[in-house]
Structures are given as C-alpha cells and as structure tokens.
Motif scaffolding. Structure first.
Motif, PDB file in Angstrom:
ATOM      1  N   VAL A  92      38.873  44.041  39.225  1.00  0.00           N
ATOM      2  CA  VAL A  92      38.339  44.433  37.665  1.00  0.00           C
ATOM      3  C   VAL A  92      39.869  44.132  36.854  1.00  0.00           C
ATOM      4  N   GLU A  93      40.118  42.961  36.224  1.00  0.00           N
ATOM      5  CA  GLU A  93      41.282  42.305  35.805  1.00  0.00           C
ATOM      6  C   GLU A  93      41.741  42.670  34.129  1.00  0.00           C
ATOM      7  N   PRO A  94      42.990  42.677  33.262  1.00  0.00           N
ATOM      8  CA  PRO A  94      43.028  42.263  32.317  1.00  0.00           C
ATOM      9  C   PRO A  94      43.217  40.852  31.900  1.00  0.00           C
ATOM     10  N   GLY A  95      43.764  40.175  32.545  1.00  0.00           N
ATOM     11  CA  GLY A  95      44.129  38.573  31.995  1.00  0.00           C
ATOM     12  C   GLY A  95      43.198  37.783  32.171  1.00  0.00           C
ATOM     13  N   ALA A  96      43.394  36.830  31.499  1.00  0.00           N
ATOM     14  CA  ALA A  96      42.402  36.211  31.555  1.00  0.00           C
ATOM     15  C   ALA A  96      42.738  34.956  32.380  1.00  0.00           C
ATOM     16  N   GLY A  97      44.338  34.329  32.937  1.00  0.00           N
ATOM     17  CA  GLY A  97      44.571  33.974  33.546  1.00  0.00           C
ATOM     18  C   GLY A  97      44.115  34.079  34.680  1.00  0.00           C
ATOM     19  N   MET A  98      44.940  35.482  35.283  1.00  0.00           N
ATOM     20  CA  MET A  98      44.475  36.078  36.549  1.00  0.00           C
ATOM     21  C   MET A  98      43.038  36.040  37.018  1.00  0.00           C
ATOM     22  N   ALA A  99      41.877  36.368  36.318  1.00  0.00           N
ATOM     23  CA  ALA A  99      40.761  36.051  36.698  1.00  0.00           C
ATOM     24  C   ALA A  99      40.022  35.369  36.527  1.00  0.00           C
ATOM     25  N   ALA A 100      40.772  34.336  35.930  1.00  0.00           N
ATOM     26  CA  ALA A 100      40.120  33.079  36.552  1.00  0.00           C
ATOM     27  C   ALA A 100      40.496  32.596  37.654  1.00  0.00           C
TER      28      ALA A 100
END
Length: 272
Positions: A92-100
C-alpha cells in the motif's frame, strides 16, 4: 485492479475494501519521494535477516503464508523481503512515482494506492501489517485504529526504522554536519517514533538490531539525497552539500567504499 497512476496492479480480491475510493493524501513532504523513486530504490539500505526473524518471534507466527499488508511500501524494499520469506504481501503506497517504481520491480505483487490513515483493505483481512520507515507519516491515532480494524484476531502490527548508529565516530560527525546544514531539527540519518509517540491503545515489544552494509561512496551520497529533508530543499543546495560531504568521506574511506552502520528499531504489537 487499476492503480490511479495508470499502472496495472494484481487483483487483491477480498483483501481490498472494494470501494474504489482513494484515501486523503498525506502531507506534501511525504510525497516528495515520488520525484526520486529510482534513486530511492537504488541507494536506500535494506534490512538484515535478523529483522524478519524478530518480527516472526514477536508476532508469534511465521511469515510464510501470512496475509501481510506493507503500508507506505515505497519502492518495495521491505515488500520484497517479506515476499521472499513467504508472506502473501500486498503493498500500500500513496505516491504515484513510488508505486510505479515498486510495480516495475515487483510486477507480480499487488500494489494498492492508499495510506495508513484510511487503509483500502477489508476488515479482519490481514495477519500482519508492516510499516518500514513510514509510520511517522501517519496520524498515529487514525493509523492505529485502522490497523486494529484490518488485522485479524491475534494479528500483529510491526513498525521499524533503520537509524544510523551515532556511536560510530564518522556517523556522529556527519550527523553534526547535516544538522548544521539542514537545521537543528533535521537530519538524513533516520529517527524512529519514541515510545511515547506510539499509540497507547497497543502494547509494543521493542528490539534493537545493529547491522552494517558496505557501499560505494556514490551510493551513500545517493542515500542521503533521497531523504525528504534534501528532496524539499532543492537541487542546488543539495549538490553543494553532497560535494563537500564527498570530500569529508574520501578522507575516512580512501578506497571509495563507505561502511554504513545502522540500528534497526523494531516495535511489534499483537491484537486480541
């Protein structure tokens, strides 16, 4: 399930809450990591095997087969280790860049956009909830209540941080330089929640786990620069500090390899 950044996450079936809503984003500083996701993945330290041994011991169950939610998963450093131990892990990750970045490196694992204050996970669906370097980005009261909601009876909440070992002289000297440059309350050496900052509704056991890693000087400097204190500072001041720091460290480590010294601070609480 389709993540909001356009990447496709593996279906989590009953593990998600199925509402399709996105939790309110955390403070902008927490999302500063998005623009340095690749650097974060390349330079940040992992964790020693003893950490996961301690999590199993304090949680009272093996990781193998445990339904696990890794919250604030970032680029998946802890997610990968949990998966390799056999945990059935959802990131579970809020940031788009980190999740990608996480999805690129671990495409076979489910990634859900969200944060700890409102977990996008079903009630009583997890055996273990982990926060690696991320609990301090939450509202402690909200995140504790959400963890209790999502955990099954007898489940465990595990929080941990890599903190640079200030008993090592060069680490203490670097920390002093960081604080002079960033401000007295800032560093890039990590700081865990103090016991008084943990939710009083849960009874935490505590472990300290010292370890080291030896990395090229460039990796060490990249690790420093991946901390939010530098990411919100801007490129030019960061470059200036890192150039000076390279000179300091070249005297301590003339072979160009830095021995970073850490203590993992681990807190684990189990539910009734």
């Amino acid at each position: 399930m389709n993540a909001t950044d356009g990447t496709e996450a593996t279906s989590t079936t009953d593990f998600t809450d199925g509402t399709g809503t996105t939790p309110a984003p955390p403070a902008s500083r927490a999302l500063s990591f998005d623009r340095a996701a690749a650097q974060y993945a390349a330079a940040r330290p992992g964790y020693p095997p003893a950490l996961l041994d301690a999590v199993e011991e304090l949680a009272g169950r093996p990781l193998d087969g445990a339904r696990t939610a890794d919250i604030g998963a970032g680029t998946g450093i802890a997610t990968r280790l949990l998966h390799e131990r056999g945990a059935r892990v959802t990131a579970v990750e809020p940031g788009a860049g980190m999740a990608a970045q996480l999805h690129r490196s671990l495409p076979h694992l489910p990634v859900v956009r969200g944060d700890g204050n409102r977990l996008p996970l079903a009630t009583a669906s997890a055996d273990l909830i982990t926060y690696a370097q991320s609990w301090h980005w939450t509202d402690r009261a909200l995140a504790a209540a959400e963890a209790v909601r999502v955990l099954r009876p007898g489940g465990a909440l595990a929080l941990w941080w890599n903190v640079s070992d200030q008993s090592v002289p060069w680490v203490a000297e670097q920390d002093a330089r960081l604080r002079r440059f960033l401000g007295a309350g800032e560093s890039a050496h990590g700081s865990p929640a103090l016991p008084r900052e943990l939710p009083p509704s849960l009874d935490f056991a505590h472990r300290l786990l010292p370890w080291t890693r030896r990395v090229p000087l460039d990796t060490h400097l990249g690790n420093l620069a991946s901390h939010s204190a530098f990411l919100v500072l801007g490129d030019e001041p960061t470059r200036r500090f890192l150039a000076e720091e390279r000179g300091h460290l070249a005297k301590v480590f003339p072979d160009g390899r830095v021995e970073e010294a850490y203590t993992v601070q681990l807190y684990v609480a189990t539910t009734d």
